[in-house]
Design a protein around this motif. Structure first.
Motif, PDB file in Angstrom:
ATOM      1  N   GLN A   1       0.841  -1.192   0.000  1.00  0.00           N
ATOM      2  CA  GLN A   1       0.000   0.000   0.000  1.00  0.00           C
ATOM      3  C   GLN A   1       0.878   1.244   0.000  1.00  0.00           C
ATOM      4  O   GLN A   1       2.013   1.220   0.481  1.00  0.00           O
ATOM      5  CB  GLN A   1      -0.907   0.021   1.232  1.00  0.00           C
TER       6      GLN A   1
ATOM      7  N   THR B   1      -3.645   8.140   5.199  1.00  0.00           N
ATOM      8  CA  THR B   1      -4.295   6.849   4.993  1.00  0.00           C
ATOM      9  C   THR B   1      -3.452   5.996   4.059  1.00  0.00           C
ATOM     10  O   THR B   1      -2.684   6.515   3.244  1.00  0.00           O
ATOM     11  CB  THR B   1      -5.697   7.018   4.376  1.00  0.00           C
TER      12      THR B   1
ATOM     13  N   ARG C   1      -3.431   3.197   1.016  1.00  0.00           N
ATOM     14  CA  ARG C   1      -4.282   2.767  -0.103  1.00  0.00           C
ATOM     15  C   ARG C   1      -3.501   1.802  -0.989  1.00  0.00           C
ATOM     16  O   ARG C   1      -2.303   1.938  -1.167  1.00  0.00           O
ATOM     17  CB  ARG C   1      -4.709   3.974  -0.942  1.00  0.00           C
ATOM     18  N   ASP C   2      -4.242   0.870  -1.586  1.00  0.00           N
ATOM     19  CA  ASP C   2      -3.629  -0.083  -2.512  1.00  0.00           C
ATOM     20  C   ASP C   2      -3.160   0.624  -3.775  1.00  0.00           C
ATOM     21  O   ASP C   2      -3.671   1.689  -4.143  1.00  0.00           O
ATOM     22  CB  ASP C   2      -4.642  -1.162  -2.910  1.00  0.00           C
TER      23      ASP C   2
END
Length: 187
Positions: free
Chosen positions: A82, A90, A92-93
């Motif tokens: 990620q 955050t 995220r992929d």
């Protein structure tokens, strides 16, 4: 970790302006300080992560275009699965660009040198490596290659905001391996 591919670089000694005396050389993924073997994107032989599937693809390009293999160091890259968005903190992929073939031959003879933090604001090729490019190495613990020694510490450094104002994100944690095979890199 997910495989990203291979690159050949001309590794340089620590520039005088990088105020971390324990750094001997710069193995950054970006080509800002230690340049890639060529402006390789113009050849359009890279994979969907904008690296190469095999070291032999690089040596073939060098031979075809008269690029010297002297002083090249071959690296293999893997990434944390990620990327970290330093605007909203955050994870995220991410994945390869789907329109570009990606068929990476995993490295079988390599040495992990450490982890780089690399910005990917355009979401394709690596941009800057703030540890070296922005001298974030003065604020975190790095090894003699200007890389972070542990994945956990790299994650912690991102999550605590040390990289927030270094470069536009998102940021990816990239494991940097040096190849122990010849320039062909094939097992």
């Amino acid at each position: 970790m997910i495989a990203l591919g291979y690159m050949a670089k001309r590794i340089v000694e620590r520039p005088d302006w990088l105020g971390v005396p324990s750094v001997r050389d710069v193995y950054a993924v970006s080509d800002c300080i230690s340049p890639d073997f060529a402006d390789y994107i113009t050849f359009w032989k890279h994979n969907g992560f904008w690296f190469f599937d095999r070291p032999s693809n690089i040596t073939r390009l060098c031979t075809q275009h008269g690029i010297s293999l002297d002083d090249l160091t071959f690296a293999y890259y893997e990434a944390h699965p990620q990327q970290f968005d330093n605007d909203d903190h955050t994870w995220r992929d991410f994945g390869p660009e789907l329109d570009i073939k990606t068929d990476i031959l995993p490295a079988t003879a390599s040495t992990l040198l450490g982890y780089d933090i690399v910005c990917y604001s355009m979401q394709n090729s690596p941009e800057c490596s703030p540890l070296s490019c922005n001298q974030v190495a003065t604020d975190v613990q790095v090894n003699s290659h200007c890389l972070i020694d542990s994945l956990d510490y790299a994650i912690q450094s991102l999550e605590t905001g040390i990289f927030d104002n270094a470069e536009p994100g998102p940021m990816r944690i990239v494991a940097v391996h040096s190849l122990r095979t010849g320039a062909d890199g094939e097992p």
